[in-house]
Scaffold this active site. Structure first.
Site, mmCIF file in Angstrom:
data_model
loop_
_atom_site.group_PDB
_atom_site.id
_atom_site.type_symbol
_atom_site.label_atom_id
_atom_site.label_comp_id
_atom_site.label_asym_id
_atom_site.label_seq_id
_atom_site.Cartn_x
_atom_site.Cartn_y
_atom_site.Cartn_z
ATOM 1 N N SER A 36 42.416 41.033 27.936
ATOM 2 C CA SER A 36 42.570 39.795 28.686
ATOM 3 C C SER A 36 41.335 39.469 29.495
ATOM 4 O O SER A 36 40.532 40.334 29.827
ATOM 5 C CB SER A 36 43.784 39.871 29.601
ATOM 6 O OG SER A 36 43.406 40.550 30.776
ATOM 7 N N LYS A 37 41.237 38.192 29.782
ATOM 8 C CA LYS A 37 40.102 37.654 30.501
ATOM 9 C C LYS A 37 39.962 38.340 31.866
ATOM 10 O O LYS A 37 38.872 38.605 32.343
ATOM 11 C CB LYS A 37 40.390 36.169 30.702
ATOM 12 C CG LYS A 37 39.213 35.334 31.061
ATOM 13 C CD LYS A 37 39.624 33.874 30.945
ATOM 14 C CE LYS A 37 38.503 32.980 31.404
ATOM 15 N NZ LYS A 37 38.803 31.579 31.187
#
Ligand code: GLU
Length: 484
Positions: A254-255
């Site tokens: 995830s970012k």
């Protein structure tokens, strides 16, 4: 006769290139190039909640840096443009109307209020919210009347009510869905613009795409897309759905963790070519044992059928290993170019960068290894005189004081400041003193860096830092030992 392969990478500009997306771009590129086909870049910017400034540039620069050059695209054009979805919006409605005519789609005049109430009821009954096909069988008169009254409408796909729709995915095999499970999805919104689900099918057809390579989150929509192809009587593409890239068994990359994008990896000191090579192997395996592939070799070896079905788990250790191989394979000049910004992020003094790089290169796995190793160049760290004690070189604080004074005498009188001369003069003196080179030179490294382990030995450090700084640090070290 088989058609020439045409594939497209169709990113939505988010300002961020997730490595799963870049992997899709690579696999899409390779699927075209292996077949000597055409790789197309199409920007899908219509479903974006809001416009992200510079987001398209991130896509361009990532693809360019990694060498995934496109043959048709927004900036270079081509025979099937425009290649930006928002610029194609105008002509979708006529395609949807063709489907209304042929009985594969219908006008839906349901108001927002009606739909909200419907979805609330469904939620209360524990059902998944879906459209109840209220307008599916309106009479031609009712439709005409509603249109004349100017009631806003959408166009919905008329899904078959029974039977199954299936497709064969190159990776996941035969996939079937019951048609009754398929919602009569919206194709054209009240503003006359297409939904993503409709636009991507029409675009793929108009751009004559032969292979659709994309993330497996689209598998469940693919039967609906195929029903559209059938309704139009169009040829369907080959589908290649790729498994997701995961952080571990349970979570996607995830970012938020700062490790999910191409840009994050570059900022952490990975080389574009190494990242690309790593992504090749993240969910795909070649026939043999080869791990390091140039882009040309990737194109040659590519076989999309060898993409794995199971989620690919991002392995930072493997990435680091591949990066270290790429760094090792850089020429000295390439290494200087890659390393200089990292050196300059912590060193502003005048130094011999080439010599420093020659010393850094063999031990560098990731470019971010560099800065912490060289902060001593600008600022001499505090260190303990016990550093001068080295069993192997047979040095102590006392012997080091003697050695450093000897070196100072040599260097003070040296005109020609270069690594070989410095070393030769010191080696000569060691011989005269009947000591080993290490006995004389080990303390020099400590005196110049305050570190036991440095990129390069003492004479290299002296050569790269210059005469003035070398003598000043030598004087400080001698004073420190004298006062101890
Ligand atoms: N714009 C879609 C995405 O970024 C592409 C889906 C597709 O390739 O069909 O996920």
């Amino acid at each position: 006769m088989s058609k020439k392969a045409r594939t497209r990478f169709a990113p939505s500009p988010t300002g961020y290139m997730h490595i799963g997306n870049l992997r899709t771009a690579l696999y899409t590129f390779l699927t075209a190039k292996h077949a000597d086909g055409t790789f197309i870049l199409r920007i899908e910017d219509t479903d974006q909640g809001r416009y992200v400034e510079g987001a398209t540039d991130v896509i361009y620069s990532t693809l360019k840096e990694t060498g995934l050059t496109w043959d048709e695209g927004p900036d270079i054009g081509g025979d099937f443009g425009p290649y930006v979805q928002s610029e194609r919006q105008g002509f979708f409605k006529k395609y949807a109307e063709m489907l209304v005519e042929s009985g594969h789609a219908y006008y839906c005049f349901c108001s927002k209020e009606r739909l909200d109430a419907l979805h609330e009821e469904q939620a209360a009954a524990g059902e998944i919210s879906h459209y109840d096909r209220h307008c599916r069988d309106l009479s031609p008169e009712e439709i005409k009347e509603n249109l004349e009254k100017g009631i806003p409408y959408v166009i919905r796909q008329k899904m078959p009510l029974d039977g199954v729709t299936s497709f064969d995915d190159l990776i996941y095999g035969h996939i079937e869905v019951e048609n009754k499970e398929l919602e009569d999805q919206i194709l054209i919104k009240t503003d006359g613009m297409p939904t993503y689900n409709f636009a991507n099918v029409v675009d793929d057809h108009l751009m004559q795409i032969t292979h659709v390579v994309r993330g497996n989150e689209y598998i469940s929509s693919t039967p609906k897309y195929n029903l559209l192809y059938d309704a139009f009587g169009w040829d369907k593409p080959t589908y290649i759905h790729c498994p997701p890239v995961m952080k571990d068994e349970h979570s996607k990359l995830s970012k938020r963790n700062g490790d999910a994008s191409y840009q994050d990896l570059i900022a952490k000191g990975y080389l574009s070519s190494a990242v690309l090579n790593y992504l090749l192997l993240l969910g795909w395996s070649p026939v043999g044992e080869q791990e390091i592939f140039s882009l040309e070799e990737m194109i040659k070896a590519w076989d999309p059928a060898r993409i794995s079905k199971s989620p690919a788990i991002f392995d930072p250790i493997k990435l680091k290993y591949i990066n270290s191989v790429y760094i090792k394979n850089l020429t000295p000049e390439e290494f200087v170019e890659a390393a200089t910004p990292w050196i300059r992020s912590v060193v502003s003094s005048d130094i011999d960068i080439e010599l420093l790089c020659r010393n850094l290169h063999p031990r560098c796995e990731v470019l971010s290894d560099i800065p912490p190793r060289i902060t001593f160049i600008d600022e001499m760290p505090e260190y303990d005189i016990s550093f001068y004690v080295n069993k192997k070189q047979k040095t102590t604080a006392e012997t080091s004081l003697t050695a450093l004074k000897e070196i100072r005498t040599i260097l003070e009188n040296l005109e020609d400041w270069n690594k070989d001369v410095i070393f030769e003069k010191c080696a000569e003196r060691a011989k005269e003193m009947e000591v080993k080179n290490g006995w004389l030179l080990y303390p020099l490294g400590i005196a110049l860096s305050g570190l036991k382990s440095t990129p390069g030995g003492g004479t290299d450090l002296a050569a790269m830092m210059g005469k003035e700084k070398t003598l000043s640090r030598l004087n400080d070290a001698i004073a420190k030992l004298e006062n101890a």
